[in-house]
Design a protein around this motif. Sequence first.
Motif, PDB file in Angstrom:
ATOM      1  N   MET A   1      11.266   6.474   3.561  1.00  0.00           N
ATOM      2  CA  MET A   1       9.909   6.759   3.084  1.00  0.00           C
ATOM      3  C   MET A   1       9.927   7.108   1.600  1.00  0.00           C
ATOM      4  O   MET A   1       9.064   6.664   0.826  1.00  0.00           O
ATOM      5  N   ALA A   2      10.905   7.904   1.188  1.00  0.00           N
ATOM      6  CA  ALA A   2      11.018   8.254  -0.234  1.00  0.00           C
ATOM      7  C   ALA A   2      11.219   7.006  -1.079  1.00  0.00           C
ATOM      8  O   ALA A   2      10.631   6.870  -2.162  1.00  0.00           O
ATOM      9  N   SER A   3      12.038   6.077  -0.571  1.00  0.00           N
ATOM     10  CA  SER A   3      12.272   4.828  -1.305  1.00  0.00           C
ATOM     11  C   SER A   3      10.987   4.020  -1.408  1.00  0.00           C
ATOM     12  O   SER A   3      10.674   3.462  -2.467  1.00  0.00           O
ATOM     13  N   GLU A   4      10.224   3.937  -0.311  1.00  0.00           N
ATOM     14  CA  GLU A   4       8.979   3.154  -0.321  1.00  0.00           C
ATOM     15  C   GLU A   4       7.994   3.700  -1.336  1.00  0.00           C
ATOM     16  O   GLU A   4       7.349   2.948  -2.074  1.00  0.00           O
ATOM     17  N   ILE A   5       7.864   5.025  -1.404  1.00  0.00           N
ATOM     18  CA  ILE A   5       6.913   5.646  -2.334  1.00  0.00           C
ATOM     19  C   ILE A   5       7.305   5.343  -3.777  1.00  0.00           C
ATOM     20  O   ILE A   5       6.464   4.993  -4.612  1.00  0.00           O
ATOM     21  N   ALA A   6       8.584   5.464  -4.088  1.00  0.00           N
ATOM     22  CA  ALA A   6       9.046   5.190  -5.457  1.00  0.00           C
ATOM     23  C   ALA A   6       8.927   3.709  -5.783  1.00  0.00           C
ATOM     24  O   ALA A   6       8.512   3.338  -6.885  1.00  0.00           O
ATOM     25  N   LEU A   7       9.297   2.843  -4.828  1.00  0.00           N
ATOM     26  CA  LEU A   7       9.244   1.409  -5.073  1.00  0.00           C
ATOM     27  C   LEU A   7       7.813   0.910  -5.242  1.00  0.00           C
ATOM     28  O   LEU A   7       7.563  -0.023  -6.008  1.00  0.00           O
ATOM     29  N   ALA A   8       6.871   1.515  -4.525  1.00  0.00           N
ATOM     30  CA  ALA A   8       5.467   1.132  -4.690  1.00  0.00           C
ATOM     31  C   ALA A   8       5.024   1.355  -6.128  1.00  0.00           C
ATOM     32  O   ALA A   8       4.284   0.546  -6.704  1.00  0.00           O
ATOM     33  N   GLN A   9       5.499   2.451  -6.736  1.00  0.00           N
ATOM     34  CA  GLN A   9       5.158   2.729  -8.130  1.00  0.00           C
ATOM     35  C   GLN A   9       5.750   1.667  -9.048  1.00  0.00           C
ATOM     36  O   GLN A   9       5.082   1.163  -9.952  1.00  0.00           O
ATOM     37  N   VAL A  10       7.004   1.308  -8.796  1.00  0.00           N
ATOM     38  CA  VAL A  10       7.663   0.309  -9.639  1.00  0.00           C
ATOM     39  C   VAL A  10       6.987  -1.060  -9.495  1.00  0.00           C
ATOM     40  O   VAL A  10       6.807  -1.786 -10.472  1.00  0.00           O
ATOM     41  N   ALA A  11       6.622  -1.404  -8.260  1.00  0.00           N
ATOM     42  CA  ALA A  11       6.006  -2.708  -7.993  1.00  0.00           C
ATOM     43  C   ALA A  11       4.509  -2.711  -8.287  1.00  0.00           C
ATOM     44  O   ALA A  11       3.838  -3.730  -8.086  1.00  0.00           O
ATOM     45  N   GLU A  12       3.977  -1.570  -8.756  1.00  0.00           N
ATOM     46  CA  GLU A  12       2.553  -1.431  -9.071  1.00  0.00           C
ATOM     47  C   GLU A  12       1.693  -1.741  -7.854  1.00  0.00           C
ATOM     48  O   GLU A  12       0.714  -2.478  -7.914  1.00  0.00           O
ATOM     49  N   ARG A  13       2.085  -1.153  -6.736  1.00  0.00           N
ATOM     50  CA  ARG A  13       1.343  -1.290  -5.488  1.00  0.00           C
ATOM     51  C   ARG A  13       0.982   0.089  -4.968  1.00  0.00           C
ATOM     52  O   ARG A  13       1.585   1.095  -5.352  1.00  0.00           O
ATOM     53  N   ASN A  14       0.016   0.123  -4.059  1.00  0.00           N
ATOM     54  CA  ASN A  14      -0.312   1.376  -3.398  1.00  0.00           C
ATOM     55  C   ASN A  14       0.737   1.657  -2.333  1.00  0.00           C
ATOM     56  O   ASN A  14       1.135   0.767  -1.590  1.00  0.00           O
ATOM     57  N   SER A  15       1.179   2.889  -2.264  1.00  0.00           N
ATOM     58  CA  SER A  15       2.141   3.267  -1.236  1.00  0.00           C
ATOM     59  C   SER A  15       1.438   3.382   0.103  1.00  0.00           C
ATOM     60  O   SER A  15       0.418   4.052   0.237  1.00  0.00           O
ATOM     61  N   ALA A  16       2.016   2.720   1.114  1.00  0.00           N
ATOM     62  CA  ALA A  16       1.455   2.794   2.463  1.00  0.00           C
ATOM     63  C   ALA A  16       1.850   4.080   3.164  1.00  0.00           C
ATOM     64  O   ALA A  16       1.288   4.421   4.211  1.00  0.00           O
ATOM     65  N   LEU A  17       2.817   4.809   2.609  1.00  0.00           N
ATOM     66  CA  LEU A  17       3.386   5.942   3.325  1.00  0.00           C
ATOM     67  C   LEU A  17       3.197   7.279   2.615  1.00  0.00           C
ATOM     68  O   LEU A  17       3.766   8.283   3.032  1.00  0.00           O
ATOM     69  N   LEU A  18       2.389   7.299   1.568  1.00  0.00           N
ATOM     70  CA  LEU A  18       2.229   8.544   0.828  1.00  0.00           C
ATOM     71  C   LEU A  18       1.577   9.622   1.694  1.00  0.00           C
ATOM     72  O   LEU A  18       2.061  10.756   1.763  1.00  0.00           O
TER      73      LEU A  18
END
Length: 544
Positions: A207-224
């Motif tokens: 989940m931590a990886s998804e939140i950080a990667l969403a920022q890098v990919a300029e996407r909304n995090s699905a798991l925030l």
Amino acid sequence: MKSSLPQRRLIPRWRPVAQTLETSEIESILDEPTRKLAFDRDLFEDTIDAWRTNPTAGHLGDVISFAPDEELRPAVAAVVDEAVRQGHAVSDTQKSIFSEVREQLLDPDDTHPRGQLDVQSRVSKLRKELLVAPDNVLALLDMAQLQLATGKLKAAKRHLFTALNLAPNGRIVLRTAARFFVHQGEPDRAHALITRHPATKEDPWLMASEIALAQVAERNSALLNPARRMLRTSKRPLRQLAELAGAVANREMLEGSFKEARSLLRLALEQPTDNVVAQAMIDGRLIGLKLDEPAILHAVTQSSEAQLLQSWMTGDEASSEAHALRWHAEEPFSSRPLQFLTTLYSLQGDYTKALEWVERGLVADPFDPGLISNLSFTQAAVGSELAAEATMKRARSIGNLELEPFFKATEGLIALHRAQFDLARTLYREAEDIFTKTGRESLAALCVAHYAKFASEIGAPGADALRQEAQDKVNKAPTIDGRIMLSRLANQPVQIPVEEEEQRRLSQWVFDPTSNTLTKKLGVTAKGAPAIVVQPSKPPASRK
């Protein structure tokens, strides 16, 4: 020249295997002693005969098990070649490993450039491990990252995808693969890999990886939001939640929710990982937290990155260099320590050394914008103006607007070298203006400091006024880089002022004089709160 002070963390800083997970069931093999095996030559010949009689992949594996013996290895490689030529059963993993063995036989360690010997010795050790245990996932991941450090992208991919095939549900494999895709300029692919995995919705590390990667990919995090709920309700050990709390804290800070960010960062720092400690060295100071807890101070000593940040914030150049070199040795594939070393050597005026480190970093990460910016700068600084212009032309062709103000400043340096002083002034001021308009006043001040330094060295008109202007602007928007630049201009040691703003503590000790006890109270305090407070004494109970 990019500032060496890290900006707010957007990309998750995953470690190599040896540094990422500290659980008892998963450890890197890099630091284990090499096995000392005694090989029987007669048994080796019997094993080859058994394979020739029944050439299965299993019998070939028995032959391969002798490969750690350096004297037998060429004979083992010859058997594998024979199996391939004759169409006998050979697994993809066996083929992959022996392509690396051939490369090693043809490319001995002592032919590699200076600085690569340690990487090559680690690669050699891992090859031996993989010859014995080709399905060792951790060794495959370590090998992939070390190959990436030496620019061998195909070999890195081969080892990484082998690990993914062997352990498609392994947390460390998924996180390493995601970092690899970010490294290759594919943040969307990295984000998709983590987001689509069914374990991500329940695993705090993923989940931590998804939140950080969403920022890098300029996407909304699905798991925030699910992450926020997990942090409020989960009964997991705090160590398992540390990186998730750090990732959410970072997002809260970026969104301006400093109170919530402080609370989450405090939670992350109760049992911190080295990633969290490094993050706290930056984010904690930005949101006014005092990081003097014993657990945090101890954790800093376990992280080269955190020790570098700690040394740099006090202006200790020698210690900063030592920690950066150690960080690079631990993570030879990472561009961040090389960005720092490049900047440090440039600040010290050793541009040839800075250029060497930039070029080394670009072998592992040819698309890193910080290294590309530093490459053009150091090329210009050593007098290779045409090379610097070619570097900037290539970078501009792919439309990286982030680098434009850095490139304009570098073009200003080139103009100074060519005695085009009016053009130099125009270019440096354009760079400064871009930084100012985008809210990066500290970089604008650093740009003026660079302009003043080179104008003074070259003897450009108005250099004295530029020095005074640089001092005024760096004092208003200070960075360690800027203060070091001013010290070079004034030929005086750099003075790093002690932070004057009152900070908040992560906890407080409460002394109860009635019971004569001292209790630790967790929670972010008000600004400037003391470390110990005395609880008011309770009045004695009245007698009736």
